[in-house]
Design a protein around this motif. Structure first.
Motif, PDB file in Angstrom:
ATOM      1  N   SER A  26     -42.485 -12.218 -18.846  1.00 28.87           N
ATOM      2  CA  SER A  26     -43.794 -11.178 -18.807  1.00 28.87           C
ATOM      3  C   SER A  26     -43.234  -9.679 -18.686  1.00 28.87           C
ATOM      4  O   SER A  26     -42.474  -9.750 -18.746  1.00 28.87           O
ATOM      5  N   ILE A  27     -44.499  -9.293 -19.479  1.00 34.01           N
ATOM      6  CA  ILE A  27     -43.775  -7.025 -19.274  1.00 34.01           C
ATOM      7  C   ILE A  27     -43.642  -7.511 -17.842  1.00 34.01           C
ATOM      8  O   ILE A  27     -42.561  -6.476 -17.519  1.00 34.01           O
ATOM      9  N   ALA A  28     -44.327  -7.432 -17.064  1.00 33.93           N
ATOM     10  CA  ALA A  28     -43.715  -7.152 -15.088  1.00 33.93           C
ATOM     11  C   ALA A  28     -42.674  -6.705 -15.028  1.00 33.93           C
ATOM     12  O   ALA A  28     -41.300  -6.617 -14.805  1.00 33.93           O
ATOM     13  N   GLU A  29     -42.356  -8.811 -15.908  1.00 33.14           N
ATOM     14  CA  GLU A  29     -40.848  -9.024 -15.521  1.00 33.14           C
ATOM     15  C   GLU A  29     -39.466  -8.129 -15.881  1.00 33.14           C
ATOM     16  O   GLU A  29     -38.325  -7.644 -15.437  1.00 33.14           O
ATOM     17  N   LEU A  30     -40.079  -8.104 -16.802  1.00 28.91           N
ATOM     18  CA  LEU A  30     -38.925  -7.503 -17.778  1.00 28.91           C
ATOM     19  C   LEU A  30     -38.953  -5.332 -17.019  1.00 28.91           C
ATOM     20  O   LEU A  30     -37.623  -5.240 -17.441  1.00 28.91           O
ATOM     21  N   ILE A  31     -40.381  -5.289 -17.052  1.00 27.63           N
ATOM     22  CA  ILE A  31     -39.349  -3.895 -16.537  1.00 27.63           C
ATOM     23  C   ILE A  31     -39.166  -4.104 -15.026  1.00 27.63           C
ATOM     24  O   ILE A  31     -37.865  -3.161 -14.925  1.00 27.63           O
ATOM     25  N   ALA A  32     -39.331  -4.752 -13.964  1.00 23.31           N
ATOM     26  CA  ALA A  32     -38.433  -4.768 -12.980  1.00 23.31           C
ATOM     27  C   ALA A  32     -37.427  -5.494 -13.242  1.00 23.31           C
ATOM     28  O   ALA A  32     -35.690  -4.975 -12.304  1.00 23.31           O
TER      29      ALA A  32
END
Length: 331
Positions: free
Chosen positions: A145-151
């Protein structure tokens, strides 16, 4: 008593005669057009989305006009090499440019350009648009997900994640810039000369992600070798309906997509522009063209020259702001 002809009268009549002759010449040229092969310059290497869109249009246009329509790939410098070639070509309708969103970015990121997009080139019609997506090689960048990518990007600040683009100053470059601005992350930009070499390196694990078009990655998205995380436009793509937009992922107002449109050198006779517009729009609106575009994830467009001109102006203003906020300059 007849009025004597003054020097001013004579000059005025000469100007009117010259204008009439020029108009007649343009009309005659348009009636004879085309009388030889036409070239459409693609500012990317073969194999990418721009190449696919252009070759599909060129094949149909050659049948419609009764002359060969050749595709000439002139990649380099964020699409500006190809644009420069056409801007300096003879304005007779025989050398055209497959322009793209990237050309509306270049004036803001390059300190010096050898041409002026709005003065040296004139629009004919928009051709197609294609959503860009955030994609990763799941075996190299294990996020879903984008959230995981940002993290992951924030956790990798000492050794930034890399993203590939179609070159400095292209839409993919600007998407990456805006992504970093809105997420507070730092990414390593790796420019390529087009989609084909970029996708090859993404599959090989040489870069962590891309913001490229659906078309360029379509086969690998379908077989699972690449994972789409989000669409960069305001709305979801009909080709990937289950993939959220970046806005849905929390990046408010994020809206950048790739579009393509044909342009000609400034000074090309208006009747020639009108003939090309009529023939191209007829092709673009045809079921056959729509089917060909759907195979690559593209949406057909088609417009008047004035509508494409307005699009160019609005895109230039939008990208100028992103470039200013990101202090982005390409030498």
């Amino acid at each position: 008593m007849p009025r004597s002809i003054t020097r001013r009268d004579a000059l005025g009549r000469a100007c009117l005669l010259a204008a009439a002759l020029a108009c007649a010449g343009s009309l005659a040229q348009a009636q004879d057009y085309p009388s030889k092969p036409i070239s459409i310059v693609v500012p990317f290497p073969p194999g990418g989305t721009t190449d696919l869109v252009t070759r599909t249009l060129a094949e149909a246009l050659s049948k419609s006009l009764g002359q060969p329509v050749l595709v000439e790939n002139r990649p380099g410098a964020g699409t500006t090499v190809g644009a420069d070639v056409v801007a300096k070509a003879r304005p007779d309708g025989y050398t055209l440019l497959m322009g793209a969103v990237h050309h509306t970015i270049a004036p803001s990121v390059y300190k010096k350009l050898s041409y002026d997009l709005q003065k040296d080139l004139v629009p004919i019609t928009t051709v197609a648009s294609v959503p860009n997506i955030v994609a990763v090689n799941p075996t190299v960048t294990p996020v879903k997900s984008i959230a995981e990518l940002i993290a992951l990007a924030k956790a990798s600040a000492q050794k930034p994640l890399s993203y590939g683009s179609n070159g400095n100053g292209t839409a993919q470059h600007l998407i990456g810039t805006l992504f970093q601005q809105q997420t507070g992350t730092t990414l390593l930009h790796v420019p390529y000369k087009g989609s084909a070499p970029l996708v090859a390196d993404l599959l090989a694990g040489q870069v962590n992600m891309s913001f490229d078009s659906i078309t360029a990655q379509w086969a690998f998205l379908k077989n699972g070798k690449l994972l789409p995380l989000a669409v960069t436009a305001q709305t979801r793509s009909s080709f990937l309906p289950n993939v959220p937009t970046l806005q849905e992922a929390g990046l408010k107002g994020f809206d950048i997509q790739t579009w393509y449109g044909v342009m000609a050198p400034a000074g090309t006779p208006r009747p020639v522009i009108e003939r090309l517009n009529a023939e191209m729009v007829k092709i673009i609106k045809s079921p056959a063209f729509a089917s060909a575009m759907a195979n690559g994830g593209c949406e057909p467009l088609g417009s008047t020259p004035a509508e494409m001109s307005a699009l160019i102006s609005s895109e230039m203003a939008k990208f100028a702001q992103i470039v200013k906020d990101g202090n982005l300059v390409v030498e």
